[in-house]
Design a protein around this motif. Structure first.
Motif, PDB file in Angstrom:
ATOM      1  N   GLU A 134       0.826  -1.216   0.000  1.00 38.52           N
ATOM      2  CA  GLU A 134       0.000   0.000   0.000  1.00 38.52           C
ATOM      3  C   GLU A 134       0.858   1.263   0.000  1.00 38.52           C
ATOM      4  OE1 GLU A 134      -3.811   1.754   2.415  1.00 38.52           O
ATOM      5  OE2 GLU A 134      -3.437  -0.400   2.468  1.00 38.52           O
ATOM      6  N   ILE A 135       0.645   2.070  -1.021  1.00 41.38           N
ATOM      7  CA  ILE A 135       1.387   3.320  -1.201  1.00 41.38           C
ATOM      8  C   ILE A 135       0.565   4.483  -0.658  1.00 41.38           C
ATOM      9  CG2 ILE A 135       2.319   4.914  -2.943  1.00 41.38           C
ATOM     10  CD1 ILE A 135       3.977   2.402  -2.736  1.00 41.38           C
ATOM     11  N   ARG A 136       1.225   5.375   0.074  1.00 40.64           N
ATOM     12  CA  ARG A 136       0.560   6.604   0.518  1.00 40.64           C
ATOM     13  C   ARG A 136       0.884   7.726  -0.472  1.00 40.64           C
ATOM     14  NH1 ARG A 136       3.001   6.255   6.628  1.00 40.64           N
ATOM     15  NH2 ARG A 136       2.146   4.208   7.184  1.00 40.64           N
ATOM     16  N   ASP A 137      -0.004   8.703  -0.527  1.00 39.93           N
ATOM     17  CA  ASP A 137       0.172   9.793  -1.496  1.00 39.93           C
ATOM     18  C   ASP A 137       1.457  10.580  -1.283  1.00 39.93           C
ATOM     19  OD1 ASP A 137      -2.210   9.041  -2.575  1.00 39.93           O
ATOM     20  OD2 ASP A 137      -3.375  10.749  -1.819  1.00 39.93           O
TER      21      ASP A 137
ATOM     22  N   ARG B 224      16.238   5.720   7.602  1.00 43.12           N
ATOM     23  CA  ARG B 224      15.388   6.846   7.186  1.00 43.12           C
ATOM     24  C   ARG B 224      14.792   6.593   5.800  1.00 43.12           C
ATOM     25  NH1 ARG B 224      15.420  10.585  10.957  1.00 43.12           N
ATOM     26  NH2 ARG B 224      17.314  11.053  12.141  1.00 43.12           N
ATOM     27  N   ALA B 225      15.567   5.934   4.947  1.00 41.18           N
ATOM     28  CA  ALA B 225      15.072   5.625   3.590  1.00 41.18           C
ATOM     29  C   ALA B 225      15.375   4.164   3.281  1.00 41.18           C
ATOM     30  CB  ALA B 225      15.749   6.546   2.577  1.00 41.18           C
ATOM     31  N   PRO B 226      14.706   3.245   3.987  1.00 39.76           N
ATOM     32  CA  PRO B 226      15.023   1.817   3.847  1.00 39.76           C
ATOM     33  C   PRO B 226      14.665   1.266   2.469  1.00 39.76           C
ATOM     34  CG  PRO B 226      13.015   2.094   5.133  1.00 39.76           C
ATOM     35  CD  PRO B 226      13.565   3.474   4.911  1.00 39.76           C
ATOM     36  N   PHE B 227      15.328   0.169   2.122  1.00 40.91           N
ATOM     37  CA  PHE B 227      15.022  -0.506   0.861  1.00 40.91           C
ATOM     38  C   PHE B 227      13.701  -1.250   0.973  1.00 40.91           C
ATOM     39  CE2 PHE B 227      19.313   0.369  -0.333  1.00 40.91           C
ATOM     40  CZ  PHE B 227      19.281   0.381  -1.720  1.00 40.91           C
TER      41      PHE B 227
ATOM     42  N   TYR C  20       7.137  -1.207   7.920  1.00 40.91           N
ATOM     43  CA  TYR C  20       6.811  -0.137   6.967  1.00 40.91           C
ATOM     44  C   TYR C  20       5.427   0.447   7.204  1.00 40.91           C
ATOM     45  CZ  TYR C  20      10.824  -1.846   4.255  1.00 40.91           C
ATOM     46  OH  TYR C  20      12.066  -2.218   3.844  1.00 40.91           O
ATOM     47  N   ILE C  21       4.491  -0.407   7.611  1.00 44.55           N
ATOM     48  CA  ILE C  21       3.100   0.040   7.762  1.00 44.55           C
ATOM     49  C   ILE C  21       2.964   1.024   8.925  1.00 44.55           C
ATOM     50  CG2 ILE C  21       0.754  -0.761   8.299  1.00 44.55           C
ATOM     51  CD1 ILE C  21       1.768  -3.404   6.754  1.00 44.55           C
ATOM     52  N   ASN C  22       3.773   0.830   9.964  1.00 42.29           N
ATOM     53  CA  ASN C  22       3.690   1.719  11.136  1.00 42.29           C
ATOM     54  C   ASN C  22       4.537   2.981  11.020  1.00 42.29           C
ATOM     55  OD1 ASN C  22       1.982  -0.067  12.304  1.00 42.29           O
ATOM     56  ND2 ASN C  22       3.434  -0.899  13.774  1.00 42.29           N
TER      57      ASN C  22
ATOM     58  N   ARG D   7       6.928   8.880   4.274  1.00 46.39           N
ATOM     59  CA  ARG D   7       7.879   7.771   4.265  1.00 46.39           C
ATOM     60  C   ARG D   7       8.804   7.887   3.055  1.00 46.39           C
ATOM     61  NH1 ARG D   7       4.022   2.508   4.458  1.00 46.39           N
ATOM     62  NH2 ARG D   7       3.369   3.520   2.521  1.00 46.39           N
ATOM     63  N   LEU D   8      10.076   7.681   3.296  1.00 45.79           N
ATOM     64  CA  LEU D   8      11.048   7.588   2.210  1.00 45.79           C
ATOM     65  C   LEU D   8      11.381   6.112   2.015  1.00 45.79           C
ATOM     66  CD1 LEU D   8      13.647  10.385   3.172  1.00 45.79           C
ATOM     67  CD2 LEU D   8      11.554  10.629   1.826  1.00 45.79           C
ATOM     68  N   PHE D   9      11.495   5.700   0.771  1.00 44.74           N
ATOM     69  CA  PHE D   9      11.917   4.337   0.444  1.00 44.74           C
ATOM     70  C   PHE D   9      13.018   4.391  -0.601  1.00 44.74           C
ATOM     71  CE2 PHE D   9       7.516   3.434   1.813  1.00 44.74           C
ATOM     72  CZ  PHE D   9       7.747   2.377   2.697  1.00 44.74           C
ATOM     73  N   SER D  10      13.883   3.384  -0.571  1.00 43.00           N
ATOM     74  CA  SER D  10      14.861   3.191  -1.635  1.00 43.00           C
ATOM     75  C   SER D  10      14.524   1.893  -2.345  1.00 43.00           C
ATOM     76  CB  SER D  10      16.272   3.102  -1.055  1.00 43.00           C
ATOM     77  OG  SER D  10      16.550   4.232  -0.271  1.00 43.00           O
TER      78      SER D  10
END
Length: 292
Positions: free
Chosen positions: A32-35, A75-78, A88-90, A95-98
Motif C-alpha cells: 500500500e502506497i501513501r500519497d 530513514r530511507a530503507p530498501f 513499513y506500515i507503522n 515515508r522515504l523508500f529506496s
C-alpha cells in the motif's frame, strides 16, 4: 561462488538471494502506497546512498541538525531488502523508500502519480567499474578476476539488478505512468546545490537558505564518507560482510574512473552496445569530469 548461488531470479530480474524474502516479492505489487511516499529508485552503484542522505537531510530536521542518531538506511530503507526488518506500515508519513526495482515490479499504487519517484542514473561505465570493486569487496557477491570477465558478466546482466540498459530504458520508456524526476549522478556531482534545489522543487519542499546550505554541506562525498550514519559501515560489517577490513561502501564517488580500468577495445565495445540500446533514450549522459 557461482552467480546462481547468490542471485534470486524473480520475474526476469535478479535479487541478492540472502537479503530478500520471496513472500515479500510475491506481494510487492499490492504494497500500500501513501500519497506522500517518496521513492529513490536506482540501478545498483548509481548514487543510492548519496540520494538517501540528500533526501533524509531535506525531510528530517533532526537529521540535518544531527540531533537524532539514525542511519540513512533506516530513514530511507530498501523496500525489497528490508534488512533491518522495519515495520513499513507503522512508519509515520512522509515515508522515504529506496529501491533497485525495475518499473514493472514496483507497487501498483505508484501508478496513481501522487507518490513521487526520484530516479538517479549514472553513466554505465562508471557503474560497472564501481560494481566490479564492490563485488570484490562484499562476501555475498561473486568476486571478479579482471575487468574483461566482469564486463561480460555485467553486460549479460548476471548481477544484482540484471541488465543496466533494461533498467534505465524501462523506467524512461514508462515515465508517463509515474510521478518521476530523472537526475543524473554526474549533474549532482558537478553542481550539488542546483541538484538539491531541483529535487526540492519536485518534492514541493521549501528550505531556507541556511537549511539548503546544511543539506549541501553534509551531502558532499567527503563529509558522507566520514559520517557513520551515511557511509554504511555497519551494513558492510554486520549485514553484508567484507573480504578485507579496509574496504568502504563509498569508494571514490568520481566521474570517469572507468578510464583507469577500461582498455580502448573494451571502451569501444561498450560504446557500440550503448549507442544501439540507448538511441531512443533522451537522457543526458556525462562520461568525463570535464564534460559540460
Amino acid at each position: 561462488m557461482d552467480s546462481d548461488d547468490y542471485l534470486l531470479h524473480f520475474k526476469g530480474y535478479n535479487f541478492e538471494r540472502s537479503l530478500v524474502r520471496s513472500d515479500l516479492l510475491e506481494n510487492l505489487e499490492d504494497f500500500e502506497i501513501r500519497d506522500d511516499d517518496v521513492f529513490i529508485i536506482t540501478y545498483p552503484k548509481s548514487g543510492t546512498i548519496w540520494t538517501q542522505q540528500i533526501l533524509s537531510l531535506i525531510y528530517f530536521e533532526e537529521h540535518r541538525k544531527q540531533t537524532q542518531k539514525m542511519d540513512t538506511i533506516e530513514r530511507a530503507p530498501f523496500l525489497e531488502y528490508n534488512i533491518r526488518t522495519t515495520n513499513y506500515i507503522n512508519r509515520p508519513s512522509p515515508r522515504l523508500f529506496s529501491s533497485h526495482l525495475p518499473y514493472y515490479l514496483v507497487p501498483n499504487g505508484l501508478k496513481n502519480k501522487k507518490a513521487k519517484i526520484v530516479y538517479v542514473y549514472r553513466n554505465p561505465k562508471d557503474v560497472m567499474t564501481s560494481f566490479f570493486h564492490f563485488s570484490n569487496l562484499v562476501v555475498k557477491f561473486e568476486s571478479a578476476d579482471n575487468m574483461q570477465s566482469y564486463m561480460n558478466t555485467f553486460l549479460d546482466g548476471k548481477v544484482v539488478g540484471s541488465i543496466w540498459f533494461d533498467h534505465v530504458k524501462g523506467w524512461y520508456d514508462n515515465r508517463q505512468k509515474f510521478n518521476i524526476l530523472f537526475m543524473s549522478y554526474e549533474e549532482m556531482k558537478k553542481d550539488l546545490k542546483s541538484a538539491v534545489q531541483k529535487i526540492c522543487k519536485f518534492l514541493g519542499k521549501e528550505l531556507s537558505e541556511d537549511d539548503l546550505d546544511a543539506v549541501v554541506k553534509q551531502a558532499t562525498f567527503k563529509n558522507m564518507k566520514s559520517d557513520p550514519r551515511a557511509n554504511y559501515n555497519d551494513v558492510l560489517k554486520y549485514e553484508l560482510g567484507t573480504r578485507n577490513d579496509n574496504g568502504h561502501f563509498l569508494r571514490k564517488g568520481t566521474i570517469g574512473d572507468w578510464k583507469n580500468h577500461f582498455t580502448v577495445e573494451q571502451s569501444e565495445r561498450f560504446d557500440k552496445i550503448f549507442q544501439k540500446k540507448m538511441k531512443d533514450v533522451n537522457l543526458k549522459f556525462i562520461w568525463d569530469i570535464n564534460e559540460e
